[in-house]
Design a protein around this motif. Sequence first.
Motif, PDB file in Angstrom:
ATOM      1  N   LEU A 247       0.831  -1.205   0.000  1.00 59.42           N
ATOM      2  CA  LEU A 247       0.000   0.000   0.000  1.00 59.42           C
ATOM      3  C   LEU A 247       0.866   1.256   0.000  1.00 59.42           C
ATOM      4  O   LEU A 247       0.608   2.213  -0.739  1.00 59.42           O
ATOM      5  CB  LEU A 247      -0.927   0.002   1.222  1.00 59.42           C
ATOM      6  CG  LEU A 247      -2.048  -1.046   1.235  1.00 59.42           C
ATOM      7  CD1 LEU A 247      -2.688  -1.120   2.613  1.00 59.42           C
ATOM      8  CD2 LEU A 247      -3.099  -0.725   0.193  1.00 59.42           C
ATOM      9  N   ILE A 248       1.905   1.261   0.833  1.00 55.70           N
ATOM     10  CA  ILE A 248       2.792   2.424   0.906  1.00 55.70           C
ATOM     11  C   ILE A 248       3.573   2.568  -0.399  1.00 55.70           C
ATOM     12  O   ILE A 248       3.701   3.672  -0.947  1.00 55.70           O
ATOM     13  CB  ILE A 248       3.756   2.295   2.100  1.00 55.70           C
ATOM     14  CG1 ILE A 248       2.976   2.404   3.419  1.00 55.70           C
ATOM     15  CG2 ILE A 248       4.842   3.373   2.047  1.00 55.70           C
ATOM     16  CD1 ILE A 248       3.816   2.141   4.660  1.00 55.70           C
ATOM     17  N   GLY A 249       4.102   1.460  -0.918  1.00 54.93           N
ATOM     18  CA  GLY A 249       4.895   1.528  -2.140  1.00 54.93           C
ATOM     19  C   GLY A 249       4.108   2.082  -3.314  1.00 54.93           C
ATOM     20  O   GLY A 249       4.595   2.963  -4.037  1.00 54.93           O
ATOM     21  N   CYS A 250       2.893   1.602  -3.509  1.00 56.35           N
ATOM     22  CA  CYS A 250       2.076   2.094  -4.624  1.00 56.35           C
ATOM     23  C   CYS A 250       1.593   3.520  -4.379  1.00 56.35           C
ATOM     24  O   CYS A 250       1.567   4.342  -5.294  1.00 56.35           O
ATOM     25  CB  CYS A 250       0.888   1.162  -4.853  1.00 56.35           C
ATOM     26  SG  CYS A 250       1.342  -0.466  -5.509  1.00 56.35           S
ATOM     27  N   GLY A 251       1.207   3.813  -3.156  1.00 53.92           N
ATOM     28  CA  GLY A 251       0.749   5.164  -2.844  1.00 53.92           C
ATOM     29  C   GLY A 251       1.817   6.209  -3.058  1.00 53.92           C
ATOM     30  O   GLY A 251       1.557   7.277  -3.625  1.00 53.92           O
TER      31      GLY A 251
ATOM     32  N   VAL B 154      -4.878   0.327   5.577  1.00 55.57           N
ATOM     33  CA  VAL B 154      -5.276   1.270   4.531  1.00 55.57           C
ATOM     34  C   VAL B 154      -5.243   2.693   5.077  1.00 55.57           C
ATOM     35  O   VAL B 154      -4.708   3.610   4.445  1.00 55.57           O
ATOM     36  CB  VAL B 154      -6.683   0.933   4.006  1.00 55.57           C
ATOM     37  CG1 VAL B 154      -7.127   1.958   2.958  1.00 55.57           C
ATOM     38  CG2 VAL B 154      -6.713  -0.467   3.420  1.00 55.57           C
ATOM     39  N   MET B 155      -5.803   2.873   6.261  1.00 57.36           N
ATOM     40  CA  MET B 155      -5.831   4.190   6.877  1.00 57.36           C
ATOM     41  C   MET B 155      -4.424   4.718   7.129  1.00 57.36           C
ATOM     42  O   MET B 155      -4.129   5.896   6.895  1.00 57.36           O
ATOM     43  CB  MET B 155      -6.599   4.096   8.202  1.00 57.36           C
ATOM     44  CG  MET B 155      -6.635   5.382   8.999  1.00 57.36           C
ATOM     45  SD  MET B 155      -7.459   6.693   8.085  1.00 57.36           S
ATOM     46  CE  MET B 155      -7.022   8.099   9.090  1.00 57.36           C
ATOM     47  N   THR B 156      -3.545   3.850   7.597  1.00 47.89           N
ATOM     48  CA  THR B 156      -2.160   4.251   7.865  1.00 47.89           C
ATOM     49  C   THR B 156      -1.474   4.696   6.580  1.00 47.89           C
ATOM     50  O   THR B 156      -0.788   5.724   6.548  1.00 47.89           O
ATOM     51  CB  THR B 156      -1.380   3.087   8.498  1.00 47.89           C
ATOM     52  OG1 THR B 156      -1.991   2.713   9.731  1.00 47.89           O
ATOM     53  CG2 THR B 156       0.064   3.489   8.764  1.00 47.89           C
ATOM     54  N   ALA B 157      -1.654   3.923   5.500  1.00 48.00           N
ATOM     55  CA  ALA B 157      -1.025   4.270   4.227  1.00 48.00           C
ATOM     56  C   ALA B 157      -1.521   5.615   3.709  1.00 48.00           C
ATOM     57  O   ALA B 157      -0.735   6.446   3.239  1.00 48.00           O
ATOM     58  CB  ALA B 157      -1.296   3.169   3.194  1.00 48.00           C
ATOM     59  N   VAL B 158      -2.822   5.847   3.796  1.00 48.24           N
ATOM     60  CA  VAL B 158      -3.387   7.123   3.340  1.00 48.24           C
ATOM     61  C   VAL B 158      -2.852   8.276   4.180  1.00 48.24           C
ATOM     62  O   VAL B 158      -2.464   9.332   3.655  1.00 48.24           O
ATOM     63  CB  VAL B 158      -4.925   7.082   3.400  1.00 48.24           C
ATOM     64  CG1 VAL B 158      -5.510   8.470   3.149  1.00 48.24           C
ATOM     65  CG2 VAL B 158      -5.478   6.096   2.385  1.00 48.24           C
ATOM     66  N   ALA B 159      -2.820   8.093   5.503  1.00 47.31           N
ATOM     67  CA  ALA B 159      -2.323   9.144   6.386  1.00 47.31           C
ATOM     68  C   ALA B 159      -0.860   9.469   6.088  1.00 47.31           C
ATOM     69  O   ALA B 159      -0.455  10.645   6.064  1.00 47.31           O
ATOM     70  CB  ALA B 159      -2.482   8.719   7.844  1.00 47.31           C
ATOM     71  N   LEU B 160      -0.065   8.437   5.826  1.00 46.05           N
ATOM     72  CA  LEU B 160       1.352   8.654   5.525  1.00 46.05           C
ATOM     73  C   LEU B 160       1.525   9.377   4.189  1.00 46.05           C
ATOM     74  O   LEU B 160       2.399  10.248   4.058  1.00 46.05           O
ATOM     75  CB  LEU B 160       2.085   7.317   5.500  1.00 46.05           C
ATOM     76  CG  LEU B 160       2.226   6.613   6.854  1.00 46.05           C
ATOM     77  CD1 LEU B 160       2.815   5.216   6.671  1.00 46.05           C
ATOM     78  CD2 LEU B 160       3.103   7.426   7.809  1.00 46.05           C
TER      79      LEU B 160
END
Length: 362
Positions: free
Chosen positions: A154-158, A182-188
Amino acid sequence: MTIKELTPGTPPTPKNTSLSAAGKRFTSFLAGWGPARWKSLAPGLTVSALAAAAALGITSLLPGTSTLLIAIILGVLLCNLIAIPDRLRPGLNFAAKTLLRAGVVLLGYQLLVSDVLSLGPGLILVVVGIVGLGIAGTLVMGKWLGVSPTQRLLIGCGFSICGAAAVAAVDGVIETKERREVMTAVALVVIFGTLMIPLLPAAASLLGLGDYQAGLWAGGSIHEVAQVVAAGGTISGTALGVAVIVKLARVLMLAPVMAVVSVRQRRSMGASSTSKKPPIMPLFVLAFILMMALRATGWLPAVALDLSKTGESFLLAAAMFALGTGVHVKSLLAVGLKPFILAAISTVWVAGLALAGVLIFG
């Protein structure tokens, strides 16, 4: 046996079982979206819409702020200050998943392939390298740090493609079971992308990059389209124009990357798996491509582009708010430092790849 069955010349009435089954499935689908379903969704969707409108309003009053970050904060505050009624949950869950995908679809209408091709083969190759190597490097470093496979994907693609929209796309393919990831990735994405808005122009100035090269670097490095616009605008009009084109070139990579993720997900599940496998091309990614094709035709008036941008912002803000309502501060803090460390490394890695490409081909 009845008299009718014994009567000559009266053949039994044939039954088409396949059509009957298909009809039942279609009837069941329509029944699932009847008034009762919409009645259950209405409270949560109404709250999400109001929160999205509030986030957009705050952003208009405070230029430079992130609509998505504000929406997330509103959701987290609501979740941690009051007990959210159960009747809101169906609509909130719908917003967090379906509206998020709808926002990704509208993002496709903002892409013009001809603009991307105008960059030339060298810079297009750089964009492909930023996305491919950005994701690969993040996955490797995340594995070394001990971050879960889903979280690092999630982090890599985001961070490598297009921020929250890419996170939503990955979630739509792999059906993330842990919503906190998901929430963590969006927040980051929001936090580190926002930090890049002042830092990248300052770094470009220190490195002596011209406006054109600085714009290329901004478009190749920063996570969200809105963040790229904010950073490019602080440099110059020239930088802003080229930054947006490079960023949209990265967004264009969303479809092929999701196809690869889907194929890998299917293979990881194995042939004997009883779980439902994701399609090779998820429906919302196909809709994303169709919206790109529609934009290329030029059939719709110019106002459609403005409407698509507003709609995308509204849908993603509503979805971010809904995601925020599912996260307690304690659970977010329990994530630990590893995702934050990975996010910092991924930001530097993607920015480094972009800078190298700009210096070589820009």
